[in-house]
Design a protein around this motif. Structure first.
Motif, PDB file in Angstrom:
ATOM      1  N   VAL A 115     -90.035  18.833  49.400  1.00 40.00           N
ATOM      2  CA  VAL A 115     -91.273  18.114  49.115  1.00 40.00           C
ATOM      3  C   VAL A 115     -91.039  16.610  49.094  1.00 40.00           C
ATOM      4  O   VAL A 115     -91.749  15.854  49.755  1.00 40.00           O
ATOM      5  N   LEU A 116     -90.041  16.189  48.373  1.00 38.22           N
ATOM      6  CA  LEU A 116     -89.847  14.756  48.212  1.00 38.22           C
ATOM      7  C   LEU A 116     -89.179  14.115  49.423  1.00 38.22           C
ATOM      8  O   LEU A 116     -89.625  13.075  49.900  1.00 38.22           O
ATOM      9  N   THR A 117     -88.139  14.731  49.952  1.00 35.06           N
ATOM     10  CA  THR A 117     -87.449  14.138  51.088  1.00 35.06           C
ATOM     11  C   THR A 117     -88.305  14.183  52.338  1.00 35.06           C
ATOM     12  O   THR A 117     -88.342  13.225  53.108  1.00 35.06           O
ATOM     13  N   HIS A 118     -89.008  15.274  52.554  1.00 34.11           N
ATOM     14  CA  HIS A 118     -89.853  15.355  53.750  1.00 34.11           C
ATOM     15  C   HIS A 118     -90.919  14.257  53.717  1.00 34.11           C
ATOM     16  O   HIS A 118     -91.141  13.570  54.702  1.00 34.11           O
ATOM     17  N   ILE A 119     -91.540  14.092  52.570  1.00 36.42           N
ATOM     18  CA  ILE A 119     -92.568  13.049  52.461  1.00 36.42           C
ATOM     19  C   ILE A 119     -91.935  11.667  52.634  1.00 36.42           C
ATOM     20  O   ILE A 119     -92.415  10.852  53.421  1.00 36.42           O
ATOM     21  N   LEU A 120     -90.863  11.408  51.902  1.00 34.92           N
ATOM     22  CA  LEU A 120     -90.269  10.070  51.921  1.00 34.92           C
ATOM     23  C   LEU A 120     -89.555   9.742  53.226  1.00 34.92           C
ATOM     24  O   LEU A 120     -89.547   8.581  53.652  1.00 34.92           O
ATOM     25  N   ALA A 121     -88.968  10.728  53.876  1.00 33.10           N
ATOM     26  CA  ALA A 121     -88.223  10.447  55.105  1.00 33.10           C
ATOM     27  C   ALA A 121     -89.051  10.707  56.354  1.00 33.10           C
ATOM     28  O   ALA A 121     -89.152   9.840  57.222  1.00 33.10           O
ATOM     29  N   GLU A 122     -89.643  11.871  56.446  1.00 35.20           N
ATOM     30  CA  GLU A 122     -90.325  12.255  57.679  1.00 35.20           C
ATOM     31  C   GLU A 122     -91.760  11.737  57.746  1.00 35.20           C
ATOM     32  O   GLU A 122     -92.170  11.175  58.755  1.00 35.20           O
ATOM     33  N   ASP A 123     -92.535  11.973  56.711  1.00 34.80           N
ATOM     34  CA  ASP A 123     -93.945  11.585  56.762  1.00 34.80           C
ATOM     35  C   ASP A 123     -94.129  10.071  56.776  1.00 34.80           C
ATOM     36  O   ASP A 123     -95.089   9.575  57.364  1.00 34.80           O
ATOM     37  N   MET A 124     -93.219   9.345  56.174  1.00 31.22           N
ATOM     38  CA  MET A 124     -93.330   7.889  56.203  1.00 31.22           C
ATOM     39  C   MET A 124     -93.158   7.322  57.614  1.00 31.22           C
ATOM     40  O   MET A 124     -93.577   6.205  57.894  1.00 31.22           O
ATOM     41  N   LYS A 125     -92.582   8.118  58.515  1.00 27.15           N
ATOM     42  CA  LYS A 125     -92.410   7.664  59.892  1.00 27.15           C
ATOM     43  C   LYS A 125     -93.749   7.435  60.589  1.00 27.15           C
ATOM     44  O   LYS A 125     -93.827   6.625  61.498  1.00 27.15           O
ATOM     45  N   TYR A 126     -94.773   8.156  60.177  1.00 23.73           N
ATOM     46  CA  TYR A 126     -96.079   7.988  60.835  1.00 23.73           C
ATOM     47  C   TYR A 126     -97.026   7.079  60.052  1.00 23.73           C
ATOM     48  O   TYR A 126     -98.096   6.741  60.533  1.00 23.73           O
TER      49      TYR A 126
END
Length: 155
Positions: free
Chosen positions: A134-145
């Motif tokens: 939840v936290l890493t996906h949002i902070l690392a992946e979702d922040m890319k867009y």
């Protein structure tokens, strides 16, 4: 992914053992991607993940944990569908990799569902993965867009 092993698709977050994982699963504005509907879904997933962790760590019952895990999976599927639709409509260049990430996350959640059903899901396994996801996906992946969508006026 090897049978019987749990791997998050990202390097784990530095979750301290002195601070309970559930306490770290709280929404903050640091997780905002700047799109109201996606932020709401992220907040809902963080809340559901925290409730699941509370259930698993207190061992309040297999039925409750199963229901909470089902709810988290349903929330994730709905969110991933919406997020991918938005990114596809705006022709985000990172979509293919993002879709793969979502698939890996869902497969792991479905494995957890099977493991939980047969009493093989430990709170620590779930806690580490859920917090990382939840936290890493949002902070690392979702922040890319985030900037890409913001530059196109998506709020």
């Amino acid at each position: 992914m090897e049978a019987g092993s749990i791997h998050a698709p990202h390097p784990p977050l530095p979750i301290s053992r002195s601070t309970h994982m559930v306490e770290q699963l709280r929404w903050t504005t640091a997780y905002s991607v700047g799109v109201g509907s996606l932020d709401s879904a992220h907040r809902a997933m963080i809340d559901r993940a925290a409730h699941l962790m509370e259930s698993l760590s207190s061992r309040i019952g297999a039925i409750s944990a199963r229901d909470l895990l089902d709810d988290l999976i349903e929330c994730a599927v709905e969110h991933f569908d919406e997020e991918e639709r938005i990114l596809r409509e705006l022709d985000w260049p990172g979509l293919a990799g993002h879709v793969v990430e979502h698939g890996l996350l869902l497969r792991t959640l479905l494995k957890f569902k099977a493991d939980q059903r047969y009493g093989r899901l430990t709170p620590e396994q779930a806690g580490t993965f859920v917090a990382d996801w939840v936290l890493t996906h949002i902070l690392a992946e979702d922040m890319k867009y985030r900037d890409y969508l913001g530059a196109r006026g998506v709020r």
